[in-house]
Design an enzyme around this catalytic site. Structure first.
Site, PDB file in Angstrom:
ATOM      1  N   ASN A  89     -12.950   9.128 -82.851  1.00  0.00           N
ATOM      2  CA  ASN A  89     -11.692   8.399 -82.873  1.00  0.00           C
ATOM      3  C   ASN A  89     -11.370   7.810 -84.240  1.00  0.00           C
ATOM      4  O   ASN A  89     -10.201   7.607 -84.570  1.00  0.00           O
ATOM      5  CB  ASN A  89     -11.730   7.274 -81.827  1.00  0.00           C
ATOM      6  CG  ASN A  89     -10.570   6.311 -81.973  1.00  0.00           C
ATOM      7  OD1 ASN A  89      -9.441   6.625 -81.603  1.00  0.00           O
ATOM      8  ND2 ASN A  89     -10.835   5.137 -82.543  1.00  0.00           N
ATOM      9  N   SER A 139      -3.523  14.222 -83.141  1.00  0.00           N
ATOM     10  CA  SER A 139      -2.176  13.658 -83.152  1.00  0.00           C
ATOM     11  C   SER A 139      -1.179  14.778 -82.906  1.00  0.00           C
ATOM     12  O   SER A 139      -1.490  15.960 -83.104  1.00  0.00           O
ATOM     13  CB  SER A 139      -1.912  13.014 -84.520  1.00  0.00           C
ATOM     14  OG  SER A 139      -0.540  12.753 -84.718  1.00  0.00           O
ATOM     15  N   TYR A 192      -1.284  12.721 -93.650  1.00  0.00           N
ATOM     16  CA  TYR A 192      -1.922  12.442 -92.361  1.00  0.00           C
ATOM     17  C   TYR A 192      -1.859  13.681 -91.467  1.00  0.00           C
ATOM     18  O   TYR A 192      -2.850  14.064 -90.842  1.00  0.00           O
ATOM     19  CB  TYR A 192      -1.217  11.269 -91.687  1.00  0.00           C
ATOM     20  CG  TYR A 192      -1.772  10.897 -90.333  1.00  0.00           C
ATOM     21  CD1 TYR A 192      -2.950  10.157 -90.217  1.00  0.00           C
ATOM     22  CD2 TYR A 192      -1.112  11.271 -89.164  1.00  0.00           C
ATOM     23  CE1 TYR A 192      -3.451   9.805 -88.970  1.00  0.00           C
ATOM     24  CE2 TYR A 192      -1.604  10.925 -87.916  1.00  0.00           C
ATOM     25  CZ  TYR A 192      -2.778  10.187 -87.822  1.00  0.00           C
ATOM     26  OH  TYR A 192      -3.276   9.843 -86.580  1.00  0.00           O
TER      27      TYR A 192
END
Length: 282
Positions: A89, A139, A192
């Protein structure tokens, strides 16, 4: 050496990781390790969970530091011999208001989200027990379609791609970002996002490697989009609570789903990571 079941959650002193630890403490029949880079914050999180009636264990873990990863691996190996659940995580995202040059943002994002996760995964792959679950928290930005270049997408999706080859691609992106050629070389503008695409591609490669083991351990490695969760990583602009963000990771950690190398959406359904579109509900 204890033979009890072991679950590990990285980057778990707050946010989705904290909620995952809480959920595991409620339903996992074994010991749950909350890990964090900052010991003070990690121990504070432990105290908070204890006040709620839970009893997770704590260990320091900085996924960007090989010595830290090696120490934790040695500790788990010596005391338990194996791991049943590993939730990768820990991650990092620059604020939308960040003033750091894009090259710096790319370097840090890839170092933490891709290489850090890779470092932990490869340390613990040998310790995974029969039927273990590995959950990589990715994501929606980690969907392959988020890479603008068809050529780069083909390279990442190539079933013969190795971890070494993928790492080279991530390094290539950082190099392009540092020379302001990321647009010219069609990587896009999300450091990201690229780092999470790398994490997701790593998931698929690791699953392929484990499937090819001579003596199968039936290990399940999946990547998950937890949803647009309100955390400090997005300046709390998300629309979901951390508990809602923990739903899909906990489903993968606790249930007999049979999924291997799949991209799991926040509603616990499988999404096509290779496809041209993302599910409509974020």
């Amino acid at each position: 050496m204890s033979i009890e079941k072991i679950a590990i959650v990285t980057g778990a002193n707050k946010g989705i990781g904290y909620a995952i630890v809480k959920g595991l403490c409620e339903k996992f029949t074994g010991k749950v390790y909350l890990t964090s880079r900052d010991v003070f914050k990690g121990e504070a999180a432990i105290e908070s969970l204890q006040e709620l009636g839970y009893n997770p264990a704590y260990h320091e873990l900085d996924i960007t530091n090989q010595t830290s990863v090696d120490k934790f691996k040695a500790y788990i190996a010596k005391n338990y011999g194996g791991v049943n659940v590993l939730v990768n995580n820990a991650g990092f995202a620059f604020s939308v208001k960040a003033t750091e040059p894009f090259g710096k943002q790319a370097e840090v994002s890839v170092n933490v989200n891709y290489f850090g996760t890779l470092r932990v995964s490869e340390a613990f792959l040998p310790l995974l027990r029969q039927n273990a679950n590995v959950i990589n928290v990715s994501s929606s930005l980690g969907h392959l379609a988020k890479i603008p270049s068809e050529e780069i997408r083909k390279k990442i999706a190539d079933p013969s791609l190795t971890i070494a080859g993928l790492s080279d691609l991530m390094t290539e992106f950082v190099r392009a970002a540092k020379t302001d050629s990321n647009l010219e070389k069609t990587w896009g503008t999300s450091a990201y996002g690229v780092s999470k695409v790398g994490m997701s591609a790593m998931t698929i490669i690791h699953q392929r490697m484990l499937d090819n083991e001579t003596s199968s351990r039936n290990i399940h490695v999946n990547h998950v989009h937890p949803g647009y969760v309100a955390t400090n990583m997005n300046d709390y602009h998300g629309i979901l609570t951390v508990e809602e963000g923990a739903v899909a990771p906990l489903h993968l950690a606790l249930n007999t789903h049979g999924w291997k190398g799949q991209f799991v959406w926040r509603d616990c359904t499988v999404a096509d990571w290779f496809g041209p579109k993302l599910p409509s509900v974020f």
